[in-house]
Design an enzyme around this catalytic site. Structure first.
Site, PDB file in Angstrom:
ATOM      1  N   HIS A 113       7.304   3.327  -6.261  1.00 44.98           N
ATOM      2  CA  HIS A 113       8.491   3.405  -5.408  1.00 44.98           C
ATOM      3  C   HIS A 113       8.284   5.098  -5.277  1.00 44.98           C
ATOM      4  O   HIS A 113       8.622   4.958  -4.178  1.00 44.98           O
ATOM      5  CB  HIS A 113       9.457   3.200  -6.289  1.00 44.98           C
ATOM      6  CG  HIS A 113      10.340   1.030  -5.761  1.00 44.98           C
ATOM      7  ND1 HIS A 113      10.377   0.547  -6.403  1.00 44.98           N
ATOM      8  CD2 HIS A 113       9.311   0.411  -5.148  1.00 44.98           C
ATOM      9  CE1 HIS A 113      10.719  -0.568  -6.135  1.00 44.98           C
ATOM     10  NE2 HIS A 113       9.848  -0.761  -5.253  1.00 44.98           N
ATOM     11  N   ARG A 116       2.270  -9.650   0.488  1.00 36.52           N
ATOM     12  CA  ARG A 116       2.503  -9.794  -0.755  1.00 36.52           C
ATOM     13  C   ARG A 116       3.460  -9.920  -1.162  1.00 36.52           C
ATOM     14  O   ARG A 116       4.435  -9.807  -1.281  1.00 36.52           O
ATOM     15  CB  ARG A 116       1.401  -8.868  -1.619  1.00 36.52           C
ATOM     16  CG  ARG A 116       0.116  -8.385  -1.127  1.00 36.52           C
ATOM     17  CD  ARG A 116      -0.135  -7.486  -2.147  1.00 36.52           C
ATOM     18  NE  ARG A 116      -1.543  -6.584  -2.618  1.00 36.52           N
ATOM     19  CZ  ARG A 116      -2.180  -5.979  -1.601  1.00 36.52           C
ATOM     20  NH1 ARG A 116      -1.331  -5.163  -1.290  1.00 36.52           N
ATOM     21  NH2 ARG A 116      -3.700  -5.715  -2.008  1.00 36.52           N
ATOM     22  N   ARG A 173       1.791 -14.034   3.079  1.00 38.01           N
ATOM     23  CA  ARG A 173       0.855 -14.507   1.838  1.00 38.01           C
ATOM     24  C   ARG A 173       1.788 -15.295   0.745  1.00 38.01           C
ATOM     25  O   ARG A 173       2.863 -14.787   0.295  1.00 38.01           O
ATOM     26  CB  ARG A 173      -0.363 -13.909   1.427  1.00 38.01           C
ATOM     27  CG  ARG A 173      -1.199 -14.204  -0.040  1.00 38.01           C
ATOM     28  CD  ARG A 173      -2.126 -13.192  -0.152  1.00 38.01           C
ATOM     29  NE  ARG A 173      -1.189 -12.357  -1.293  1.00 38.01           N
ATOM     30  CZ  ARG A 173      -1.841 -11.311  -2.119  1.00 38.01           C
ATOM     31  NH1 ARG A 173      -3.544 -11.655  -1.249  1.00 38.01           N
ATOM     32  NH2 ARG A 173      -1.137 -11.222  -2.851  1.00 38.01           N
ATOM     33  N   GLU A 204     -11.090 -15.042  -1.801  1.00 35.67           N
ATOM     34  CA  GLU A 204     -11.279 -13.680  -2.780  1.00 35.67           C
ATOM     35  C   GLU A 204     -12.221 -14.291  -3.535  1.00 35.67           C
ATOM     36  O   GLU A 204     -12.500 -13.638  -5.193  1.00 35.67           O
ATOM     37  CB  GLU A 204     -10.394 -13.131  -2.809  1.00 35.67           C
ATOM     38  CG  GLU A 204      -8.929 -13.847  -3.270  1.00 35.67           C
ATOM     39  CD  GLU A 204      -7.947 -13.268  -2.740  1.00 35.67           C
ATOM     40  OE1 GLU A 204      -7.756 -12.386  -3.118  1.00 35.67           O
ATOM     41  OE2 GLU A 204      -6.913 -14.215  -3.224  1.00 35.67           O
ATOM     42  N   ASN A 248     -10.840  -7.553  -3.374  1.00 35.29           N
ATOM     43  CA  ASN A 248     -10.559  -6.143  -4.212  1.00 35.29           C
ATOM     44  C   ASN A 248     -10.619  -7.660  -5.113  1.00 35.29           C
ATOM     45  O   ASN A 248     -10.983  -7.078  -6.857  1.00 35.29           O
ATOM     46  CB  ASN A 248      -8.571  -6.163  -4.407  1.00 35.29           C
ATOM     47  CG  ASN A 248      -8.140  -5.295  -3.824  1.00 35.29           C
ATOM     48  OD1 ASN A 248      -8.690  -4.404  -3.247  1.00 35.29           O
ATOM     49  ND2 ASN A 248      -6.725  -5.311  -3.298  1.00 35.29           N
ATOM     50  N   ASP A 249     -10.026  -8.352  -5.370  1.00 33.62           N
ATOM     51  CA  ASP A 249     -11.011  -9.841  -6.419  1.00 33.62           C
ATOM     52  C   ASP A 249     -12.098 -10.349  -6.341  1.00 33.62           C
ATOM     53  O   ASP A 249     -12.979 -10.094  -7.033  1.00 33.62           O
ATOM     54  CB  ASP A 249      -9.479 -11.143  -5.899  1.00 33.62           C
ATOM     55  CG  ASP A 249      -8.831 -11.215  -6.572  1.00 33.62           C
ATOM     56  OD1 ASP A 249      -8.455 -10.868  -7.793  1.00 33.62           O
ATOM     57  OD2 ASP A 249      -7.430 -11.128  -6.354  1.00 33.62           O
ATOM     58  N   ARG A 307      -9.711  -6.620 -13.097  1.00 36.14           N
ATOM     59  CA  ARG A 307      -9.290  -4.921 -12.205  1.00 36.14           C
ATOM     60  C   ARG A 307      -8.875  -4.483 -12.363  1.00 36.14           C
ATOM     61  O   ARG A 307      -8.304  -3.484 -12.297  1.00 36.14           O
ATOM     62  CB  ARG A 307      -9.526  -6.144 -10.886  1.00 36.14           C
ATOM     63  CG  ARG A 307      -8.139  -7.022 -10.926  1.00 36.14           C
ATOM     64  CD  ARG A 307      -7.300  -7.625  -9.673  1.00 36.14           C
ATOM     65  NE  ARG A 307      -6.687  -6.833  -8.212  1.00 36.14           N
ATOM     66  CZ  ARG A 307      -5.997  -7.311  -7.930  1.00 36.14           C
ATOM     67  NH1 ARG A 307      -6.668  -8.279  -6.947  1.00 36.14           N
ATOM     68  NH2 ARG A 307      -5.520  -6.763  -6.759  1.00 36.14           N
ATOM     69  N   CYS A 351      -8.976  -7.070   4.246  1.00 39.75           N
ATOM     70  CA  CYS A 351      -7.498  -6.873   3.619  1.00 39.75           C
ATOM     71  C   CYS A 351      -7.622  -6.394   1.821  1.00 39.75           C
ATOM     72  O   CYS A 351      -6.764  -5.982   1.779  1.00 39.75           O
ATOM     73  CB  CYS A 351      -6.283  -7.818   3.904  1.00 39.75           C
ATOM     74  SG  CYS A 351      -6.692  -8.782   2.130  1.00 39.75           S
TER      75      CYS A 351
HETATM   76  C1  PEP Z   1      -7.344  -8.412  -3.309  1.00 38.04           C
HETATM   77  O1  PEP Z   1      -7.426  -8.879  -4.080  1.00 38.04           O
HETATM   78  O2  PEP Z   1      -8.801  -7.893  -2.120  1.00 38.04           O
HETATM   79  C2  PEP Z   1      -6.241  -8.446  -2.043  1.00 38.04           C
HETATM   80  C3  PEP Z   1      -5.826  -7.856  -0.718  1.00 38.04           C
HETATM   81  O3  PEP Z   1      -5.163  -9.623  -2.930  1.00 38.04           O
HETATM   82  P1  PEP Z   1      -4.170  -8.836  -4.249  1.00 38.04           P
HETATM   83  O4  PEP Z   1      -4.776  -6.990  -3.436  1.00 38.04           O
HETATM   84  O5  PEP Z   1      -2.964  -8.749  -4.198  1.00 38.04           O
HETATM   85  O6  PEP Z   1      -4.855  -8.939  -4.787  1.00 38.04           O
HETATM   86 MG    MG Z   2      -5.989 -10.810  -4.247  1.00 41.94          MG
END
Ligand code: PEP
Ligand code: MG
Length: 622
Positions: free
Chosen positions: A220, A327, A363, A462, A485-486, A496, A533
């Site tokens: 924040h 999210r 989402r 993902e 990311n996942d 991660r 994303c």
């Molecule tokens: C991802 O996994 O790339 C993603 C955008 O979702 P999050 O980072 O919220 O898991």
């Molecule tokens: Mg993800």
């Protein structure tokens, strides 16, 4: 935002001290460069003001039974004053759109019955003074969030929220003046952590920059600092060891570094960089209302990822064509009861309104794995990332999921809402979700409430299984969004949250690129829109590579949109595609990085020198 600072007037290489610091004789100190995380862009130069830790300032006192009523009264009084201070601060920050909702949330947390119950028990049963009771309650509630080494951004932030609110109470009990009042000359504020209330309280104060020992880009404090356009470096663990009040510091919110005792040359360079950055940022924002386009005219939609509803406005201010990823799990975290349908609906509706007619992709909650919410009874698992997470959890909690979907369906009456499912692994999951969505829509209609005729239902790609089976998923989903990311976590088998393996978790891995390419191909063959994303979309070199791989929509951190838009304008598809082809044939992430760097970086020198996120996301190759 920068300042001339006292150092700017000197003409020697000697380390600088502010003119008005106490006349303590100190030996000239060597410059020290501290590494942290870019919290808010910009460069600031000035003397440090180190804000102390409240906990060091009270005595742990046991009280007599007869003193319990007066101690409880002190607590009530402190809550009232802390609430008033927060409200005052909130009223002052009308210009900083992101600040107010955060401050309002803090006001609510100050009245949280669970917090009051814990503190009052400590006073009444354990006979501890109010300060001690508040400090212990902070630790106790914070500990309920699990392992203190937990690195997940949500958990870290929720723990901070509890600590901030308790810190406010402590300040109020100790009669401490708000931090902003102690700033009597332009300063760089340095602290272990800063609450959004502190940050916002300084909006009209002479604050040049922030440095905190903890925090992340999504904390924040970082969001507030960006909203207030004050340079910030967060998560600089050594800040309090090396910086003393009065020390001259350069805060570089672009590189995430803090230089203590800079030389004259360093100060001059910092000023030049700051001026150049300001001019650069202003120029980029001038074209915020233009669409994302390649130099050859190919349109590339640029949307924003948001976690806080207030970020929707930030997204529009940076030229987002919509919200590509909201999210929603944020709504479930840090509370003792589940959010009701009405509560969720109001928030989704506010986001839809804030983006004024642009599409919003909601989402469904991605809870479990590394994203923890105390309202769900999650089983203890050996490998939570491979366990009951996201859609798997939602399908096991049909009532909770139905409430969630109904709120989203109702929000569709106010603008273009799309619903996206996280962590889909099997076709059956998508079919089940479609049934749940049909039931939620029927329910909303049966109650006579308005909603859109059709709501697009898409999925995150993902999990490697979903990427490999994208041709079949394309028959079930209305759209795809690749979550790198996942995808990196699951395809490369690297947790991660692991700091020690972070260097290996590169989205430039050819294995990841091949998965992305097969998804874009399957989507195109089946006429299914596909976006990406993951965090890599926020980095100029990676964004260009992704377009070369076939992506035409990217969703990213809002503040990255202007520079990605500018990067895209400088290249044509005919230039990007061959680089992507070579990357796909490369043997390693390092090779891809070199390939991409050599092909794109020479035409992005200005952008890359001001890029905030690149180095944080993509490990630098040898
Ligand atoms: C991802 O996994 O790339 C993603 C955008 O979702 P999050 O980072 O919220 O898991
Ligand atoms: Mg993800």
């Amino acid at each position: 935002m920068s300042t001339d600072g006292e150092g700017g007037e000197r003409n020697s290489e000697a380390p600088m001290v502010p003119d008005d610091r106490p006349s303590v004789i100190r030996l000239p100190a060597e410059p020290v460069v501290l590494r942290g995380i870019s919290g808010s862009p910009g460069i600031a130069v000035g003397p440090a003001l180190v804000i102390g830790d409240m906990r060091a300032q009270y005595a742990q006192r046991h009280i007599h039974t007869a003193q319990i009523p007066s101690e409880l009264a002190r607590l009530e009084d402190a809550v009232t004053r802390a609430t008033r201070t927060l409200r005052d601060v909130s009223a002052k920050v009308v210009g900083a759109k992101d600040a107010q909702p955060i401050l309002e949330a803090y006001v609510l947390m100050l009245g949280d019955p669970m917090l009051h119950e814990v503190v009052r028990r400590k006073i009444k049963v354990e006979k501890k003074c109010a300060e001690w009771a508040v400090a212990e309650a902070s630790d106790e509630i914070g500990a309920a969030f699990g392992d203190p080494r937990e690195r997940d951004a949500y958990i870290v932030e929720r723990r901070h929220d509890v600590a901030f609110v308790c810190e406010r109470l402590l300040r109020s009990l100790l009669g401490e003046a708000p931090v902003s009042l102690s700033l009597d000359h332009p300063s760089i504020v340095v602290s272990h952590d800063l609450s959004p209330a502190d940050t916002a309280g300084m909006v009209r104060g002479p604050v040049l920059g922030f440095v905190t020992a903890v925090g992340s880009r999504t904390s924040h404090t970082s969001i507030m600092a960006r909203a207030l356009e004050i340079p910030a470096v967060v998560g600089a663990p050594d800040a309090l060891t090396h910086i003393r009040t009065g020390d001259m510091v350069v805060v570089d919110g672009l590189t995430g570094t803090v230089t203590v005792h800079p030389t004259m040359t360093m100060v001059v360079e910092a000023h030049q960089r700051s001026t150049a950055h300001l001019a650069f940022a202003r120029r980029l924002l001038e074209s915020k209302d233009q669409k994302g386009l390649l130099g050859c005219g190919t349109p590339i939609a640029l949307k924003a990822n948001v976690e806080l509803p207030a970020e929707a406005t930030l997204a529009v201010d940076h030229g987002a064509e919509g919200i590509g990823l909201y999210r929603t799990e944020f709504l479930y975290i840090d509370r003792s009861s589940l959010p009701t349908e009405d509560e969720q609906y109001e928030i989704y509706r506010a986001v839809v309104h804030a983006v004024g007619g642009r599409p919003v992709t909601l989402r469904t909650f991605d809870i479990g794995g590394d994203k923890f919410a105390s309202t769900f009874q999650l089983p203890a698992e050996m490998n939570p990332a491979l366990g009951l997470r996201a859609i798997r959890l939602a399908l096991r909690q049909p009532d909770v999921f139905a409430t969630h979907l109904r709120a989203m369906v109702r929000a569709s009456a106010h603008g273009e809402v799309r619903i996206m499912i996280p962590m889909v692994t099997t076709l059956r999951e998508m079919r089940e979700v479609r049934d749940h969505l049909a039931a939620a829509t029927a329910d909303v209609r049966a109650r006579g409430l308005p909603c859109a005729d059709h709501i697009a239902l898409g999925m995150m790609v993902e999990v490697p299984a979903a990427a490999i089976m994208a041709d079949l998923f394309a028959k079930e989903a209305d759209f795809f969004s690749v979550g790198t990311n996942d995808l990196v976590q699951y395809a490369l088998a690297i947790d991660r949250t692991s700091q020690s393996l972070a260097e290996l978790a590169s989205a430039f891995s050819p294995a990841i690129l091949r998965l992305i390419r097969s998804v874009t191909r399957a989507a195109r063959a089946n006429d299914v829109p596909v976006a990406l994303c993951g965090a890599m979309a926020s980095e100029p070199l990676a964004a260009l590579l992704l377009v070369g791989l076939g992506l035409r929509e990217l969703s990213m951190e809002a503040t990255a949109i202007p520079e990605i838009k500018e990067s895209l304008r400088r290249f044509t598809l005919a230039e990007l595609e061959p680089v992507a082809e070579r990357a796909l044939m490369s043997a390693s992430a390092e090779e891809v990085q070199r390939e991409v760097h050599d092909a794109f970086a020479p035409r992005l020198v200005d952008l890359l020198s001001f890029s905030q996120v690149g180095s944080a996301i993509l490990p630098v190759g040898p």
